[in-house]
Design a protein around this motif. Structure first.
Motif, PDB file in Angstrom:
ATOM      1  N   HIS A  52      29.337  39.795  41.239  1.00 46.04           N
ATOM      2  CA  HIS A  52      28.391  39.103  42.122  1.00 46.04           C
ATOM      3  C   HIS A  52      28.573  39.435  43.605  1.00 46.04           C
ATOM      4  O   HIS A  52      27.682  39.179  44.397  1.00 46.04           O
ATOM      5  CB  HIS A  52      28.512  37.587  41.949  1.00 46.04           C
ATOM      6  N   TYR A  53      29.732  39.931  44.009  1.00 45.36           N
ATOM      7  CA  TYR A  53      29.935  40.260  45.428  1.00 45.36           C
ATOM      8  C   TYR A  53      29.436  41.652  45.793  1.00 45.36           C
ATOM      9  O   TYR A  53      29.528  42.056  46.953  1.00 45.36           O
ATOM     10  CB  TYR A  53      31.419  40.174  45.801  1.00 45.36           C
ATOM     11  N   GLN A  54      28.953  42.390  44.803  1.00 46.53           N
ATOM     12  CA  GLN A  54      28.432  43.719  45.118  1.00 46.53           C
ATOM     13  C   GLN A  54      27.114  43.592  45.871  1.00 46.53           C
ATOM     14  O   GLN A  54      26.352  42.649  45.673  1.00 46.53           O
ATOM     15  CB  GLN A  54      28.228  44.509  43.830  1.00 46.53           C
ATOM     16  N   GLY A  65      40.144  47.890  46.127  1.00 49.70           N
ATOM     17  CA  GLY A  65      41.199  47.023  45.599  1.00 49.70           C
ATOM     18  C   GLY A  65      40.901  45.576  45.950  1.00 49.70           C
ATOM     19  O   GLY A  65      39.753  45.196  46.155  1.00 49.70           O
ATOM     20  N   CYS A  66      41.943  44.753  46.008  1.00 48.26           N
ATOM     21  CA  CYS A  66      41.760  43.348  46.398  1.00 48.26           C
ATOM     22  C   CYS A  66      43.001  42.977  47.191  1.00 48.26           C
ATOM     23  O   CYS A  66      44.128  43.090  46.680  1.00 48.26           O
ATOM     24  CB  CYS A  66      41.628  42.468  45.149  1.00 48.26           C
ATOM     25  N   SER A  67      42.808  42.554  48.440  1.00 51.12           N
ATOM     26  CA  SER A  67      43.974  42.304  49.286  1.00 51.12           C
ATOM     27  C   SER A  67      44.804  41.135  48.743  1.00 51.12           C
ATOM     28  O   SER A  67      46.023  41.101  48.902  1.00 51.12           O
ATOM     29  CB  SER A  67      43.545  42.057  50.734  1.00 51.12           C
ATOM     30  N   MET A  68      44.148  40.182  48.080  1.00 50.48           N
ATOM     31  CA  MET A  68      44.933  39.091  47.493  1.00 50.48           C
ATOM     32  C   MET A  68      45.815  39.620  46.350  1.00 50.48           C
ATOM     33  O   MET A  68      47.001  39.274  46.260  1.00 50.48           O
ATOM     34  CB  MET A  68      44.026  38.000  46.947  1.00 50.48           C
ATOM     35  N   HIS A 121      46.721  34.597  49.314  1.00 53.94           N
ATOM     36  CA  HIS A 121      45.411  34.016  49.648  1.00 53.94           C
ATOM     37  C   HIS A 121      44.357  35.118  49.711  1.00 53.94           C
ATOM     38  O   HIS A 121      44.686  36.300  49.757  1.00 53.94           O
ATOM     39  CB  HIS A 121      45.480  33.305  51.007  1.00 53.94           C
ATOM     40  N   CYS A 122      43.108  34.673  49.776  1.00 50.63           N
ATOM     41  CA  CYS A 122      41.997  35.619  49.970  1.00 50.63           C
ATOM     42  C   CYS A 122      41.529  35.503  51.420  1.00 50.63           C
ATOM     43  O   CYS A 122      41.140  34.410  51.856  1.00 50.63           O
ATOM     44  CB  CYS A 122      40.856  35.279  49.020  1.00 50.63           C
ATOM     45  N   SER A 123      41.556  36.610  52.124  1.00 50.22           N
ATOM     46  CA  SER A 123      41.191  36.522  53.549  1.00 50.22           C
ATOM     47  C   SER A 123      39.703  36.236  53.746  1.00 50.22           C
ATOM     48  O   SER A 123      39.324  35.679  54.777  1.00 50.22           O
ATOM     49  CB  SER A 123      41.626  37.770  54.304  1.00 50.22           C
ATOM     50  N   PRO A 141      31.530  40.618  54.748  1.00 49.41           N
ATOM     51  CA  PRO A 141      31.639  40.836  53.297  1.00 49.41           C
ATOM     52  C   PRO A 141      33.086  41.067  52.885  1.00 49.41           C
ATOM     53  O   PRO A 141      33.951  41.281  53.740  1.00 49.41           O
ATOM     54  CB  PRO A 141      30.815  42.117  53.097  1.00 49.41           C
ATOM     55  N   CYS A 142      33.348  41.033  51.601  1.00 48.31           N
ATOM     56  CA  CYS A 142      34.661  41.447  51.102  1.00 48.31           C
ATOM     57  C   CYS A 142      34.703  42.960  51.287  1.00 48.31           C
ATOM     58  O   CYS A 142      33.958  43.698  50.636  1.00 48.31           O
ATOM     59  CB  CYS A 142      34.813  41.075  49.633  1.00 48.31           C
ATOM     60  N   SER A 143      35.576  43.413  52.188  1.00 48.02           N
ATOM     61  CA  SER A 143      35.531  44.833  52.589  1.00 48.02           C
ATOM     62  C   SER A 143      35.880  45.767  51.434  1.00 48.02           C
ATOM     63  O   SER A 143      35.424  46.907  51.406  1.00 48.02           O
ATOM     64  CB  SER A 143      36.455  45.069  53.772  1.00 48.02           C
ATOM     65  N   THR A 144      36.670  45.295  50.492  1.00 48.22           N
ATOM     66  CA  THR A 144      37.033  46.204  49.394  1.00 48.22           C
ATOM     67  C   THR A 144      35.913  46.282  48.351  1.00 48.22           C
ATOM     68  O   THR A 144      35.618  47.357  47.831  1.00 48.22           O
ATOM     69  CB  THR A 144      38.370  45.787  48.759  1.00 48.22           C
ATOM     70  N   MET A 145      35.263  45.149  48.072  1.00 46.29           N
ATOM     71  CA  MET A 145      34.087  45.184  47.177  1.00 46.29           C
ATOM     72  C   MET A 145      33.028  46.120  47.772  1.00 46.29           C
ATOM     73  O   MET A 145      32.313  46.817  47.060  1.00 46.29           O
ATOM     74  CB  MET A 145      33.471  43.791  47.065  1.00 46.29           C
ATOM     75  N   TYR A 146      32.947  46.116  49.094  1.00 48.37           N
ATOM     76  CA  TYR A 146      31.911  46.863  49.811  1.00 48.37           C
ATOM     77  C   TYR A 146      32.129  48.382  49.719  1.00 48.37           C
ATOM     78  O   TYR A 146      31.239  49.163  50.032  1.00 48.37           O
ATOM     79  CB  TYR A 146      31.928  46.404  51.281  1.00 48.37           C
TER      80      TYR A 146
HETATM   81 FE1  SF4 Z   1      39.951  39.875  46.529  1.00 43.98          FE
HETATM   82 FE2  SF4 Z   1      37.644  40.253  47.839  1.00 43.98          FE
HETATM   83 FE3  SF4 Z   1      37.796  38.410  45.904  1.00 43.98          FE
HETATM   84 FE4  SF4 Z   1      39.030  38.001  48.206  1.00 43.98          FE
HETATM   85  S1  SF4 Z   1      36.807  38.188  47.901  1.00 43.98           S
HETATM   86  S2  SF4 Z   1      39.911  37.654  46.190  1.00 43.98           S
HETATM   87  S3  SF4 Z   1      39.726  40.059  48.743  1.00 43.98           S
HETATM   88  S4  SF4 Z   1      38.021  40.616  45.650  1.00 43.98           S
END
Ligand code: SF4
Ligand code: 13P
Length: 379
Positions: A39-41, A101-104, A224-226, A314-319
């Motif tokens: 959904h974040y795409q 990736g995902c920083s969390m 955490h999620c930034s 936005p979530c920079s890694t999803m982006y």
């Molecule tokens: Fe990871 Fe992005 Fe989800 Fe935050 S929004 S948990 S950084 S994938």
């Protein structure tokens, strides 16, 4: 993870040419390929997805097409790993940009978690503790849980999994997201002051006294999620002041005070559902990633939908899953070159699958029980 730069020919294409070539590659591959989109795409990616969903739904959707040779995962690395673990060996999972990736997820690694477990098992018997990892973690952490009678959870089933975990043992080590763990624990009646501690992997005993650790039922990893840390209670207050009657829905990765001040919270799939099921004219302030909030607003023109954070990002890694990468990956598959395959080694995949299967078993039986309870209540 590193991603090699795209061949320049791809960055030179116009948007329209890129989308047309993705469509053509998809058509040529036919049933050999399934595209999943979190959904974040961004919309430009979602338009090509066969399935969209939260991380739990997509993990299940990945298993729906055993005939497909390729599963192209438009999401982040831990999601692609999970799809690989849950699907048979002949299916190849592709992440269009390996640096998504995902920083969390990066906030906990296997060496830190093993060290934490060693410290905890010096205080308590190992079988009195249950490790639970959030889906947003590397495959070897899922395997760590699988091997130690623990499980995986997502934001859509964290409560069911924690309830299950407390039926298995007295204490839970929850990583890497302290906020999801804390918010879920509070909803279950666990006292955040006396029955939870935060474990900082950089410090002995996680930065706690032995007494505090001995008292704790829930040990929360300091992660955490930034993106979700940007949401604040002040933003909720401001939204309510500006738009009287506005409803606030947030993701449970937000900090405790935000979740407590909101009207409701849940996974991305849940957020979509509550907004969709609300009556026309409802006003919503949404505390989650901006691509999802914009799409919700576009899909519900009869409702007022805004992001809680006025300076949205936005979530920079999803982006990083840009249409050019999707185009490049799809055309390579069409030409017989498998690029960007995510393959989890079988020794890790085995135990990670055990932890994921536990999650799926617990979640599906909790959902069945809920469905029966609501049918009984309405019927
Ligand atoms: Fe990871 Fe992005 Fe989800 Fe935050 S929004 S948990 S950084 S994938
Ligand atoms: P969902 O499972 O709710 O989609 O969450 C995934 C995620 O990464 C949220 O930041």
């Amino acid at each position: 993870m590193m991603q090699a730069p795209l061949p320049p020919a791809y960055s030179q294409l116009s948007d329209e040419q890129t989308h047309e070539r993705i469509r053509r590659a998809k058509q040529a591959l036919g049933e050999r390929v399934v595209i999943l989109g979190h959904h974040y795409q961004r919309d430009e990616i979602i338009q090509h997805a066969d399935y969209r969903g939260d991380s739990y739904k997509l993990a299940r959707d990945a298993t729906r097409h055993p005939e497909a040779e390729f599963i192209v995962f438009c999401g982040v690395h831990f999601m692609a790993e999970t799809a690989d673990i849950l699907t048979p060996y002949h299916q190849k999972v592709i992440l269009p940009n390996m640096s998504a990736g995902c920083s969390m997820a990066d906030m906990a690694n296997i060496y830190q978690v093993r060290a934490c477990w060693r410290e905890l098992t010096a205080l308590f018997p190992a079988d009195s503790m249950v490790p639970v990892t959030y889906m947003n973690s590397a495959a070897n952490l899922k395997a760590f849980c699988g091997e130690r009678s623990g499980a995986v959870c997502t934001s859509s089933n964290a409560r069911a999994i924690l309830e299950w975990a407390f039926r298995q043992g007295e204490r839970v080590l929850f990583f890497p997201d302290q906020h999801l763990g804390r918010n879920t624990g509070i909803a279950m009646g666990i006292d955040p002051d006396s029955e939870m501690v935060v474990w900082d992997p950089e410090l002995p005993l996680g930065g706690n006294t032995e007494e505090a650790v001995r008292r704790a039922k829930l040990i929360l990893w300091k992660g955490h999620c930034s993106v979700h840390m940007r949401f604040t209670r002040a933003q909720i207050e401001a939204a309510r002041k500006t738009y009287p009657g506005i409803k606030v829905v947030v993701h449970p990765e937000c900090r405790r005070e935000v979740v407590e001040a909101a009207d409701c919270n849940g996974s991305t799939e849940y957020i979509i559902k509550v907004v969709r099921e609300s009556p026309p004219g409802t006003q919503w302030a949404v505390g989650t990633e901006i691509n999802l909030v914009h799409r919700l607003a576009a899909e519900h023109p009869d409702k007022f939908i805004m992001c809680l954070d006025p300076i949205v990002c936005p979530c920079s890694t999803m982006y990083r899953i840009h249409p050019s990468y999707l185009c490049w990956a799809m055309e390579n598959l069409m030409q017989g070159n498998v690029v960007n395959q995510v393959r989890v080694p079988e020794n890790i995949a085995h135990w990670a699958r055990v932890a994921l299967d536990r999650m799926i078993g617990v979640t599906e039986s909790a959902r069945r029980a809920e469905a029966v309870a609501s049918a009984t209540a309405t019927g």
